[in-house]
Design a protein around this motif. Structure first.
Motif, PDB file in Angstrom:
ATOM      1  N   ALA A   1      46.657  39.552  31.943  1.00  0.00           N
ATOM      2  CA  ALA A   1      47.419  38.475  32.575  1.00  0.00           C
ATOM      3  C   ALA A   1      47.429  38.721  34.079  1.00  0.00           C
ATOM      4  O   ALA A   1      47.740  39.826  34.539  1.00  0.00           O
ATOM      5  N   VAL A   2      47.067  37.697  34.849  1.00  0.00           N
ATOM      6  CA  VAL A   2      46.947  37.803  36.304  1.00  0.00           C
ATOM      7  C   VAL A   2      47.800  36.706  36.932  1.00  0.00           C
ATOM      8  O   VAL A   2      47.639  35.516  36.615  1.00  0.00           O
ATOM      9  N   ALA A   3      48.720  37.074  37.819  1.00  0.00           N
ATOM     10  CA  ALA A   3      49.548  36.109  38.544  1.00  0.00           C
ATOM     11  C   ALA A   3      49.288  36.262  40.031  1.00  0.00           C
ATOM     12  O   ALA A   3      49.340  37.374  40.569  1.00  0.00           O
ATOM     13  N   GLN A   4      49.008  35.141  40.685  1.00  0.00           N
ATOM     14  CA  GLN A   4      48.851  35.105  42.138  1.00  0.00           C
ATOM     15  C   GLN A   4      49.636  33.904  42.641  1.00  0.00           C
ATOM     16  O   GLN A   4      49.264  32.749  42.411  1.00  0.00           O
ATOM     17  N   GLY A   5      50.749  34.180  43.296  1.00  0.00           N
ATOM     18  CA  GLY A   5      51.626  33.107  43.715  1.00  0.00           C
ATOM     19  C   GLY A   5      52.219  32.407  42.507  1.00  0.00           C
ATOM     20  O   GLY A   5      52.777  33.023  41.611  1.00  0.00           O
ATOM     21  N   ARG A   6      52.051  31.087  42.447  1.00  0.00           N
ATOM     22  CA  ARG A   6      52.601  30.304  41.345  1.00  0.00           C
ATOM     23  C   ARG A   6      51.624  30.171  40.176  1.00  0.00           C
ATOM     24  O   ARG A   6      51.974  29.633  39.133  1.00  0.00           O
ATOM     25  N   ARG A   7      50.391  30.645  40.339  1.00  0.00           N
ATOM     26  CA  ARG A   7      49.372  30.463  39.307  1.00  0.00           C
ATOM     27  C   ARG A   7      49.250  31.700  38.428  1.00  0.00           C
ATOM     28  O   ARG A   7      49.188  32.827  38.926  1.00  0.00           O
ATOM     29  N   VAL A   8      49.198  31.480  37.113  1.00  0.00           N
ATOM     30  CA  VAL A   8      49.004  32.554  36.135  1.00  0.00           C
ATOM     31  C   VAL A   8      47.759  32.239  35.324  1.00  0.00           C
ATOM     32  O   VAL A   8      47.589  31.118  34.830  1.00  0.00           O
ATOM     33  N   ARG A   9      46.869  33.236  35.206  1.00  0.00           N
ATOM     34  CA  ARG A   9      45.662  33.105  34.393  1.00  0.00           C
ATOM     35  C   ARG A   9      45.559  34.301  33.459  1.00  0.00           C
ATOM     36  O   ARG A   9      46.092  35.373  33.746  1.00  0.00           O
ATOM     37  N   VAL A  10      44.877  34.087  32.343  1.00  0.00           N
ATOM     38  CA  VAL A  10      44.633  35.173  31.392  1.00  0.00           C
ATOM     39  C   VAL A  10      43.128  35.376  31.281  1.00  0.00           C
ATOM     40  O   VAL A  10      42.380  34.433  30.971  1.00  0.00           O
ATOM     41  N   TRP A  11      42.695  36.607  31.554  1.00  0.00           N
ATOM     42  CA  TRP A  11      41.271  36.960  31.505  1.00  0.00           C
ATOM     43  C   TRP A  11      41.010  37.751  30.236  1.00  0.00           C
ATOM     44  O   TRP A  11      41.672  38.759  29.965  1.00  0.00           O
ATOM     45  N   ASP A  12      40.052  37.297  29.447  1.00  0.00           N
ATOM     46  CA  ASP A  12      39.697  37.945  28.192  1.00  0.00           C
ATOM     47  C   ASP A  12      38.249  38.419  28.310  1.00  0.00           C
ATOM     48  O   ASP A  12      37.315  37.612  28.333  1.00  0.00           O
ATOM     49  N   PRO A  13      38.023  39.741  28.409  1.00  0.00           N
ATOM     50  CA  PRO A  13      36.657  40.245  28.590  1.00  0.00           C
ATOM     51  C   PRO A  13      35.750  39.971  27.395  1.00  0.00           C
ATOM     52  O   PRO A  13      34.532  40.113  27.507  1.00  0.00           O
ATOM     53  N   ARG A  14      36.285  39.536  26.261  1.00  0.00           N
ATOM     54  CA  ARG A  14      35.452  39.222  25.101  1.00  0.00           C
ATOM     55  C   ARG A  14      34.758  37.879  25.269  1.00  0.00           C
ATOM     56  O   ARG A  14      33.786  37.588  24.577  1.00  0.00           O
ATOM     57  N   ARG A  15      35.270  37.055  26.172  1.00  0.00           N
ATOM     58  CA  ARG A  15      34.732  35.704  26.334  1.00  0.00           C
ATOM     59  C   ARG A  15      33.745  35.666  27.491  1.00  0.00           C
ATOM     60  O   ARG A  15      34.012  36.228  28.563  1.00  0.00           O
ATOM     61  N   PRO A  16      32.639  35.003  27.316  1.00  0.00           N
ATOM     62  CA  PRO A  16      31.659  34.942  28.405  1.00  0.00           C
ATOM     63  C   PRO A  16      32.164  34.167  29.617  1.00  0.00           C
ATOM     64  O   PRO A  16      31.733  34.421  30.738  1.00  0.00           O
ATOM     65  N   ASP A  17      33.098  33.219  29.399  1.00  0.00           N
ATOM     66  CA  ASP A  17      33.586  32.437  30.521  1.00  0.00           C
ATOM     67  C   ASP A  17      34.800  33.062  31.191  1.00  0.00           C
ATOM     68  O   ASP A  17      35.394  32.478  32.105  1.00  0.00           O
ATOM     69  N   GLY A  18      35.206  34.248  30.737  1.00  0.00           N
ATOM     70  CA  GLY A  18      36.257  34.995  31.423  1.00  0.00           C
ATOM     71  C   GLY A  18      37.653  34.458  31.174  1.00  0.00           C
ATOM     72  O   GLY A  18      38.234  34.702  30.107  1.00  0.00           O
ATOM     73  N   TYR A  19      38.203  33.724  32.121  1.00  0.00           N
ATOM     74  CA  TYR A  19      39.574  33.240  32.011  1.00  0.00           C
ATOM     75  C   TYR A  19      39.712  32.244  30.870  1.00  0.00           C
ATOM     76  O   TYR A  19      38.930  31.302  30.739  1.00  0.00           O
ATOM     77  N   THR A  20      40.749  32.434  30.035  1.00  0.00           N
ATOM     78  CA  THR A  20      40.964  31.567  28.877  1.00  0.00           C
ATOM     79  C   THR A  20      41.778  30.326  29.232  1.00  0.00           C
ATOM     80  O   THR A  20      41.538  29.252  28.692  1.00  0.00           O
ATOM     81  N   TYR A  21      42.771  30.486  30.079  1.00  0.00           N
ATOM     82  CA  TYR A  21      43.575  29.331  30.486  1.00  0.00           C
ATOM     83  C   TYR A  21      44.369  29.718  31.728  1.00  0.00           C
ATOM     84  O   TYR A  21      44.443  30.874  32.114  1.00  0.00           O
ATOM     85  N   GLU A  22      44.993  28.724  32.354  1.00  0.00           N
ATOM     86  CA  GLU A  22      45.882  28.983  33.481  1.00  0.00           C
ATOM     87  C   GLU A  22      47.010  27.961  33.464  1.00  0.00           C
ATOM     88  O   GLU A  22      46.902  26.892  32.857  1.00  0.00           O
ATOM     89  N   HIS A  23      48.114  28.319  34.130  1.00  0.00           N
ATOM     90  CA  HIS A  23      49.229  27.386  34.270  1.00  0.00           C
ATOM     91  C   HIS A  23      49.946  27.664  35.583  1.00  0.00           C
ATOM     92  O   HIS A  23      49.862  28.758  36.144  1.00  0.00           O
ATOM     93  N   GLN A  24      50.659  26.661  36.090  1.00  0.00           N
ATOM     94  CA  GLN A  24      51.380  26.732  37.352  1.00  0.00           C
ATOM     95  C   GLN A  24      52.879  26.837  37.081  1.00  0.00           C
ATOM     96  O   GLN A  24      53.395  26.270  36.114  1.00  0.00           O
ATOM     97  N   HIS A  25      53.570  27.538  37.981  1.00  0.00           N
ATOM     98  CA  HIS A  25      55.021  27.688  37.875  1.00  0.00           C
ATOM     99  C   HIS A  25      55.705  27.037  39.066  1.00  0.00           C
ATOM    100  O   HIS A  25      55.093  26.821  40.121  1.00  0.00           O
TER     101      HIS A  25
END
Length: 824
Positions: free
Chosen positions: A331-355
């Motif tokens: 789980a990666v948070a930068q400012g208001r944005r949160v993303r989840v990176w899954d190394p099993r997936r070729p496209d990397g980040y699975t989803y993101e949301h804003q707070h």
């Protein structure tokens, strides 16, 4: 030293020698083990303590008597008497009480426990202040809601006569740091010991035993603030912070082993362990410029491994276990944005949301794929790392930033603890988001870091010792919560159990309180007290309460007045209304409502009533930024001013060479003076340079014209005196030294000495002589205070006309006491 000179043969000062010819050598024959030796030493040393607590004992007594009594299992008030406690210099009575065996629980420890409550906060206070604080703490703990008994209330050397109290402070302070704490973790050493590790804003790392004693010498980074701590196996610890470096320490040796990362001009924003599927575990290090690197947790060399791409901004990171052999997501948070990176997936980040607000903390949970987060808007919630599905907490905490999170177990349930900008901790069920227990209150500033301790000691399976006078017994499998606050304290909590342990239920916190003058046939003052549950009047002469009639919004301010000879209580309420109540029917009859005043659009913070040209006027200051003047005789509004920006924090009335003047203090950093009839400005505003001005008081001076000065108490922790005629400061700044000034009260002593009392969130009442600017006394309560009020010594009909009476109220309740600054 001969036997004749031995301290163990000396009679107790002030008492006759009984003729006991037993020597130290004779006592030694009775030793069965080390415990008996310490018991005999404690008994001998206790005989050397003078009965008068104003007489300083021998340094050995003040330094070691409590230790010998504890080792001899006689840690009680008889073996460590009251008279030695104001001089106690080992600063370990609190710890010794926690470590004492159960046999000590049956001993009388009233004075020891009272001392333990204030010991962490007493600092370098002098003997007068220490004895006075101890006296007040003892009365509050042993005589709650009990009317004055002067024979029991006097202690030789104390400057107070306790009159009445309803006070229960949290007793869960583990340690007090001289510096601001920034980070906190828990580690288990190779020999099985659980230790707390803290980092501060001066670059110092300290290790603490679970009961709060320093475990070893501090480690100095000689860098910036230590904001991240990561324990590793083998007694290793990683630290990082504002100097951009990561350091490797061997805790038990106290050695700096390596500095694998050093990037000046940046700071480390995250430090965490991460293990992808079918990959070795690595240490991830994120910097403020968005650079992310990985270190081998054994060699601490850089590791070439797939990592997510970050924006060029500080990032928060948390590994999220995916269950079984699936490794982790990140789980990666930068400012208001949160993303989840899954190394099993070729496209990397699975989803993101804003707070709504910037994310302040992330923490992975034991449930596969779940993590918790919080942000500046006050949001706390739980999310699924694969789907992003959200479970917000309910009920939602008060608005304001949530700054810290920690995962823990409560009664077998996975839970998360949060620390908020409102200084409280809350515990939430990690599955449902429901609150577990009530708010945990006690910090005087936001808790900035959280960790846990096991409910049982790993080596002996015994429950951790309880704080003095309270139980904090936690079964195996349930964890204790430990918090590091910006108030420099480490505190321990029992999640779901009301904080520091079960205690007597009291109204808490007190939102406002005031003395309303003599209200009984005994001449004892009435105390008006408001909290979240309601409002009551207490008669300190009888100990009886009278509740204010229900049906009104919670009270935000009190004052008392006399209109055409009739005593009134004036209450301001959260709905911005003001009510007038008659007290003429006596202290034991519910006040009769006379009238209401409407005009403010937001709640009133402060009020003051005063006579003027045959009338009784009332001035009020509100959160709506207005100062309003009222005629209580005719029950009508007279004038309104909107000159203050934002809130008016306090009002007072003073006498000047030009007659009475109203003074108001506000969040705009000014004190403004007003004409008492027209409410027009009486001179230019006083720009106090104290940031927000929280409190204002009139300070008479011994001048022929009877003029008064204005005292302002600021957010910067200082008090300044001002000449209202010239608008210039008088004398030097007075510094309370423990946080913003919350309240001021002026009084004169029995001999007419002018004194100013000030307090703040640190829980210490400071007294100054306003003529000389000299600091007279510190009264330490150990709990945040927000209100002070005083009855002058010369007020007719008081309980002790020769002494002023002071009220202090705050988070722990309310206490009232007389002040005796002259004589003993």
């Amino acid at each position: 030293m001969s036997d004749a000179d031995s301290p163990f043969r000396a009679p107790r000062p002030g008492r006759p020698d009984t003729g006991d010819s037993r020597t130290w050598a004779d006592d030694a024959k009775a030793w069965a083990d080390t415990r008996d030796a310490h018991r005999l030493i404690a008994e001998a040393l206790a005989r050397l303590v003078a009965a008068d607590p104003t007489i300083p004992p021998h340094p050995y007594l003040s330094r070691h008597l409590a230790h010998h009594a504890a080792r001899g299992e006689v840690l009680d008030d008889a073996h460590v008497p009251l008279a030695v406690l104001p001089w106690e210099s080992s600063a370990n009575v609190r710890t010794l009480l926690r470590q004492s065996d159960a046999v000590s629980a049956v001993r009388r420890q009233e004075w020891l426990e009272a001392w333990a409550r204030i010991e962490p906060f007493i600092g370098g206070a002098g003997p007068d202040s220490r004895l006075t604080s101890l006296h007040l703490a003892h009365h509050a703990a042993t005589r709650p809601r009990t009317p004055l008994d002067t024979s029991a209330a006097r202690v030789s050397g104390s400057r107070v006569t306790p009159l009445w109290s309803d006070w229960t402070a949290r007793d869960n302070v583990l340690a007090v740091s001289e510096t601001r704490l920034e980070s906190l973790t828990r580690t288990t050493t190779t020999d099985g010991r659980s230790l707390l590790v803290s980092g501060d804003d001066h670059g110092t790392i300290r290790m603490w035993e679970p009961h709060g004693v320093p475990a070893m010498a501090p480690l100095h980074t000689y860098g910036g603030a230590v904001q991240h701590l990561l324990p590793l196996p083998g007694d290793l610890l990683l630290s990082a912070g504002t100097d951009g470096s990561v350091r490797v320490w061997h805790l038990t040796r106290g050695q700096l082993l390596a500095e694998p990362v050093h990037r000046p001009g940046t700071w480390v924003s995250a430090l965490t362990l991460f293990a992808a599927k079918d990959a070795p575990e690595v240490v991830l290090v994120a910097h403020s410029d968005g650079r992310l690197g990985a270190l081998d947790p054994v060699t601490f060399r850089p590791v070439d491994t797939p990592l997510p791409s970050l924006d060029p901004a500080p990032a928060l990171l948390s590994g999220v276990g995916l269950g079984g052999a699936e490794g982790m997501a990140l789980a990666v948070a930068q400012g208001r944005r949160v993303r989840v990176w899954d190394p099993r997936r070729p496209d990397g980040y699975t989803y993101e949301h804003q707070h709504e607000g910037a994310v302040r903390a992330l923490v992975g949970l034991a449930a596969p794929g779940r993590y918790a987060l919080c942000d500046d808007s006050g949001y706390i919630g739980f999310r699924d790392a694969s789907t992003g599905r959200e479970t917000p907490v309910a009920p939602a905490p008060p608005a304001g930033p949530v700054v810290a999170l920690s995962a823990l177990t409560v009664a077998g349930r996975a839970a998360v603890a949060s620390g908020g900008s409102d200084h409280t901790l809350r515990v939430w069920d990690a599955r449902t988001g429901a609150a577990i227990g009530g708010p945990l209150e006690g910090h005087t500033a936001p808790p900035v870091a959280l960790t846990t301790l096991p409910g049982t000691s790993p080596d002996t399976s015994r429950e951790l010792p309880a704080p003095a006078g309270q139980e904090l017994l936690v079964p195996a499998g349930q964890e204790l919560l430990v918090s590091a606050g910006a108030d420099h304290t480490l505190r321990r909590w029992k999640p779901g159990g009301g904080g520091g342990g079960a205690g007597r239920a009291v109204r808490r916190p007190v939102t406002t309180a005031a003395l309303s003058g003599p209200g009984s046939t005994a001449g004892a003052p009435l105390i008006a007290v408001a909290d979240e549950s309601g409002t009551a009047l207490w008669d300190t002469g009888t100990g009886r309460p009278v509740a204010l009639p229900a049906g009104h919004a919670p009270v935000t301010a009190f004052t008392s007045a006399r209109v055409r000879g009739e005593p009134l209580l004036v209450t301001a309420h959260r709905d911005a209304g003001i009510q007038l109540w008659s007290l003429e029917r006596g202290a034991h009859t519910a006040p009769a409502r006379l009238a209401g005043l409407l005009g403010h659009s937001l709640p009133v913070r402060s009020m003051a009533a005063f006579p003027y040209e045959g009338r009784t006027l009332l001035v009020t200051g509100g959160e709506d930024g207005t100062v309003r003047l009222w005629d209580l005789d005719r029950v009508c509004a007279l004038a309104c001013r909107e000159d203050h920006l934002l809130s008016v924090r306090d009002v007072a009335v003073l006498d000047t060479a030009r007659g009475p003047r109203i003074a108001s203090a506000g969040t705009d950093g000014t004190v403004r003076l007003w004409d008492p009839v027209t409410l027009r400005p009486a001179g230019a505003p006083l720009h106090c340079e104290q940031r927000v001005v929280n409190a204002v008081a009139a300070v008479p001076v011994d001048e022929p014209d009877g003029a008064e000065l204005v005292a302002s108490g600021g957010e910067d922790g200082t008090i300044r005196l001002w000449d209202p005629g010239t608008g210039r400061p008088v004398g030097r700044r007075l510094d309370i030294g423990d946080g913003p000034v919350a309240a001021l009260a002026f009084f004169r002593t029995a001999t007419g000495r002018p004194c100013l009392a000030a307090t703040g969130p640190g829980g210490t009442i400071h007294l100054w002589d306003t003529d000389t600017g000299s600091h007279l006394l510190r009264i330490v309560t150990g709990s945040p205070l927000g209100a002070l009020d005083a009855l002058d010594a010369r007020q007719p009909g008081g309980p002790h006309p020769e002494h002023p009476v002071l009220l202090a109220a705050g988070v722990a309740g309310v206490c009232v006491f007389g002040i005796r600054m002259e004589g003993r």
